[in-house]
Design an enzyme around this catalytic site. Structure first.
Site, PDB file in Angstrom:
ATOM      1  N   LYS A 177      32.598  47.660  22.476  1.00  0.00           N
ATOM      2  CA  LYS A 177      33.499  47.357  23.598  1.00  0.00           C
ATOM      3  C   LYS A 177      33.791  48.678  24.274  1.00  0.00           C
ATOM      4  O   LYS A 177      34.391  49.569  23.671  1.00  0.00           O
ATOM      5  CB  LYS A 177      34.770  46.726  23.028  1.00  0.00           C
TER       6      LYS A 177
HETATM    7  P1  FBP Z   1      42.666  45.221  28.646  1.00  0.00           P
HETATM    8  O1  FBP Z   1      41.608  44.255  29.101  1.00  0.00           O
HETATM    9  O2  FBP Z   1      44.045  44.739  29.001  1.00  0.00           O
HETATM   10  O3  FBP Z   1      42.376  46.626  29.126  1.00  0.00           O
HETATM   11  O4  FBP Z   1      42.626  45.211  27.065  1.00  0.00           O
HETATM   12  C1  FBP Z   1      41.580  45.785  26.339  1.00  0.00           C
HETATM   13  C2  FBP Z   1      42.141  46.726  25.313  1.00  0.00           C
HETATM   14  O5  FBP Z   1      41.133  47.353  24.554  1.00  0.00           O
HETATM   15  C3  FBP Z   1      43.135  46.091  24.362  1.00  0.00           C
HETATM   16  O6  FBP Z   1      42.508  45.497  23.263  1.00  0.00           O
HETATM   17  C4  FBP Z   1      44.005  47.241  24.025  1.00  0.00           C
HETATM   18  O7  FBP Z   1      45.312  46.863  23.764  1.00  0.00           O
HETATM   19  C5  FBP Z   1      43.993  48.071  25.270  1.00  0.00           C
HETATM   20  O8  FBP Z   1      42.827  47.749  25.988  1.00  0.00           O
HETATM   21  C6  FBP Z   1      44.000  49.534  24.946  1.00  0.00           C
HETATM   22  O9  FBP Z   1      43.787  50.225  26.132  1.00  0.00           O
HETATM   23  P2  FBP Z   1      44.061  51.776  26.237  1.00  0.00           P
HETATM   24  O10 FBP Z   1      43.886  52.344  24.862  1.00  0.00           O
HETATM   25  O11 FBP Z   1      43.060  52.298  27.215  1.00  0.00           O
HETATM   26  O12 FBP Z   1      45.450  51.885  26.731  1.00  0.00           O
END
Ligand code: FBP
Length: 264
Positions: A177
């Site tokens: 991811k």
């Molecule tokens: P989003 O689609 O809202 O960006 O979520 C994906 C994700 O990986 C979540 O699982 C996680 O909470 C968040 O993004 C963490 O994002 P970052 O570390 O960039 O703040």
């Protein structure tokens, strides 16, 4: 690697993971402006949409809410996570074991690795344990592959994202991811260097329907397997509408216009 196309996490080799671990990663600030979004049941409900192949949550919401949804929703247990209260070099505490994830009903597990962090070595060693335990139970492993740390300011540069997808492949993840690197070409490169590891896009902060769907379309056209998205779905007043459109783009390879028209 596991035969991915048969995994509950995937549908026809494609993936739409609905991520809802933001209460830990970002805190309740992500729920502001949309009363009710702090209730995990609302996102579990959204995950019953046929477009969603799996919901990704931490142990607490999984224990408390998954029993009511286990017949309708596939569970991906996030094994580590950090709060925004942590001000140190990027790191992520292991909050759940593979064994416990299985007990709660997860079919797959998720694990964040911050390549480039001063904590990379320990994180990769922790990932090894999780990965090898998951293999004992034939559970797919999704790596949140997010390079960041003191020396890495721009974590969405194309070369950084390609390194992220390759790093996930090298360490044995079934799915990488990664953040969107800004263009279809850059995503194609990230997919091409990931070997048999499926690459999915991380959603990012909420944008317009069109902007969001255009990036998803670029990922699919680049050979990506789909996305793992949070805010761009559950921060919308009506998550069903955007999920209808995502189903068209991801599983039917429809155009953005066709998907938007369908979701009207
Ligand atoms: P989003 O689609 O809202 O960006 O979520 C994906 C994700 O990986 C979540 O699982 C996680 O909470 C968040 O993004 C963490 O994002 P970052 O570390 O960039 O703040």
């Amino acid at each position: 690697m596991l035969p991915f196309d048969d995994a509950p996490l995937s549908r026809d080799g494609k993936v739409l993971i609905l991520a809802y671990d933001h209460g830990l990663e970002h805190g309740p600030v992500d729920f502001e402006g949309l009363p009710g979004s702090e209730d995990p049941a609302r996102t579990f409900e959204a995950a019953t949409h046929p477009a969603v192949t799996s919901i990704a949550v931490q142990k607490g919401p999984a224990e408390a809410y998954y029993p009511s949804y286990e017949d309708e929703v596939d569970l991906l247990m996030k094994l580590n996570g950090t709060s925004n209260l942590w001000m140190g070099e990027p790191d992520s505490a292991v909050n759940c074991s593979v064994e416990y994830a299985r007990e709660v009903g997860a079919s797959s597990v998720g694990f964040t690795v911050y390549g480039g962090s001063n904590h990379e070595i320990e994180m990769v060693e922790e990932f090894r344990d999780a990965h090898e335990n998951a293999r004992e139970h034939d559970m797919p492993v999704v790596m949140w592959s997010y390079p960041r740390g003191q020396g890495l300011k721009n974590d969405t540069k194309p070369s950084t994202i390609s390194y992220a997808s390759r790093l996930a492949h090298e360490l044995g993840a079934d799915v990488a991811k990664v953040k969107y690197p800004g263009s279809q070409e850059a995503m194609e490169h990230a997919v091409s260097v990931a070997g048999k590891t499926k690459v999915v896009m991380s959603g990012g902060s909420k944008t317009t329907d069109r902007e969001f769907l255009q990036s998803v379309k670029a990922v699919i056209d680049a050979g990506g397997a789909g996305l793992a998205v949070g805010r761009n779905v559950w921060q919308r007043e009506d998550p069903t509408r955007i999920l209808d459109a995502l189903e068209k783009v991801i599983f039917e390879e429809a155009s953005v216009d066709a998907a938007l028209e369908y979701a009207e």
